[in-house]
Enzyme design. Sequence first.
Site, PDB file in Angstrom:
ATOM      1  N   ASP A   1       0.733   4.082   1.519  1.00 28.95           N
ATOM      2  CA  ASP A   1       1.233   4.709   2.846  1.00 28.95           C
ATOM      3  C   ASP A   1       2.215   3.844   3.526  1.00 28.95           C
ATOM      4  OD1 ASP A   1      -1.089   2.974   3.160  1.00 28.95           O
ATOM      5  OD2 ASP A   1      -1.275   3.568   5.351  1.00 28.95           O
ATOM      6  N   HIS A   2       2.630   2.940   2.771  1.00 29.57           N
ATOM      7  CA  HIS A   2       3.795   1.664   3.478  1.00 29.57           C
ATOM      8  C   HIS A   2       4.914   1.670   2.521  1.00 29.57           C
ATOM      9  CE1 HIS A   2       1.185   0.337   6.615  1.00 29.57           C
ATOM     10  NE2 HIS A   2       0.180   1.074   6.037  1.00 29.57           N
TER      11      HIS A   2
ATOM     12  N   HIS B   1      -0.668   2.182  12.437  1.00 30.67           N
ATOM     13  CA  HIS B   1      -1.641   3.469  12.224  1.00 30.67           C
ATOM     14  C   HIS B   1      -1.934   3.661  13.753  1.00 30.67           C
ATOM     15  CE1 HIS B   1      -2.510   3.895   7.922  1.00 30.67           C
ATOM     16  NE2 HIS B   1      -2.185   2.684   7.965  1.00 30.67           N
TER      17      HIS B   1
ATOM     18  N   HIS C   1       0.647  -1.287   0.120  1.00 34.82           N
ATOM     19  CA  HIS C   1       0.145   0.248  -0.017  1.00 34.82           C
ATOM     20  C   HIS C   1       0.896   1.373   0.057  1.00 34.82           C
ATOM     21  CE1 HIS C   1      -3.786  -2.148   1.472  1.00 34.82           C
ATOM     22  NE2 HIS C   1      -3.576  -2.234   0.208  1.00 34.82           N
TER      23      HIS C   1
ATOM     24  N   HIS D   1      -4.884  -8.655   4.993  1.00 30.09           N
ATOM     25  CA  HIS D   1      -5.102  -7.201   4.645  1.00 30.09           C
ATOM     26  C   HIS D   1      -4.692  -7.202   3.179  1.00 30.09           C
ATOM     27  CE1 HIS D   1      -4.840  -2.868   4.941  1.00 30.09           C
ATOM     28  NE2 HIS D   1      -3.731  -2.952   4.543  1.00 30.09           N
TER      29      HIS D   1
ATOM     30  N   ASP E   1      -0.122  -3.542   8.792  1.00 29.67           N
ATOM     31  CA  ASP E   1      -1.560  -3.251   8.968  1.00 29.67           C
ATOM     32  C   ASP E   1      -2.424  -4.584   9.102  1.00 29.67           C
ATOM     33  OD1 ASP E   1      -1.438  -0.522   8.476  1.00 29.67           O
ATOM     34  OD2 ASP E   1      -2.030  -0.780   6.489  1.00 29.67           O
TER      35      ASP E   1
HETATM   36 FE    FE Z   1      -1.717   1.376   6.183  1.00 35.77          FE
HETATM   37 ZN    ZN Z   2      -2.545  -1.151   4.166  1.00 37.58          ZN
END
Ligand code: FE
Ligand code: ZN
Length: 256
Positions: A61-62, A172, A59, A115, A134
């Site tokens: 944001d990773h 997160h 993802h 996920h 996550d």
């Molecule tokens: Fe994330």
């Molecule tokens: Zn994620």
Amino acid sequence: MSKLEIQQIACLEDNYGYLVHDPASGATASIDTPEVGPILAALEKRGWKLTHILNTHHHYDHAGGNAELKEKTGCKIIGPRGEQEAIPGIDIAVGEGDIVELGTARARVIEVPGHTRGHIAYSFDEDHVAFVGDTLFALGCGRLFEGTPAQMWTSLNKLMALPDDTIVYCAHEYTQANARFALSVEPQNTALVARAREIDEKRAKGEWTVPTTIALEKATNPFLRAASHDLRATLGMANAKDVDVFAETRHRKDNF
Ligand code: FE
Ligand code: ZN
């Protein structure tokens, strides 16, 4: 015994980035790359040189900062074999049981699909420290974007098998919202009630509620508590299989 130094970094809206530093060798890894600016600032502040990126999943944001950080530091990028085509700049793809050496420290790779299809966690077993991306959150777990409830339940069980005192670094700050859901499904869990109060106090002061520990999550996180009578009573699933209780809990959270 390695003695890791860990720097937690607030990134984007509610992400945490992490720098893991092995003082013996100087090796420094960024666990995922949510946001380049704060990661570079943290490196500079600690006087550390980035040698590795350890990605948990693809993802944005990773892994969104991978390319820029690699270009600026020349670091090596390690990521999940199951989704290597989606990890920018990946040099080494790893899977279940592989050991990633960070100077004198060693991270064991645990495959935790659910996920995402290829999601992995990194457990520094000697240090009792795990980076779970996550997959597991404080009082929560990741949404099932690519995997099935059964896969995620197996993945969470692998993390539950880590020693109770393992410090768990999640990606997160979702804890306060997670606590509201947790209380709704397990209202009589006194450890949860106490924890939720502490979380509210911390957040009111702007403090972080991550990291957590395996012991604390096993005691209070509804996604790890399929055996709980209170949870089963709420769901009306007294005699169901654990995996089905987990699936229903995840389903209810999606609609909470
Ligand atoms: Fe994330
Ligand atoms: Zn994620």
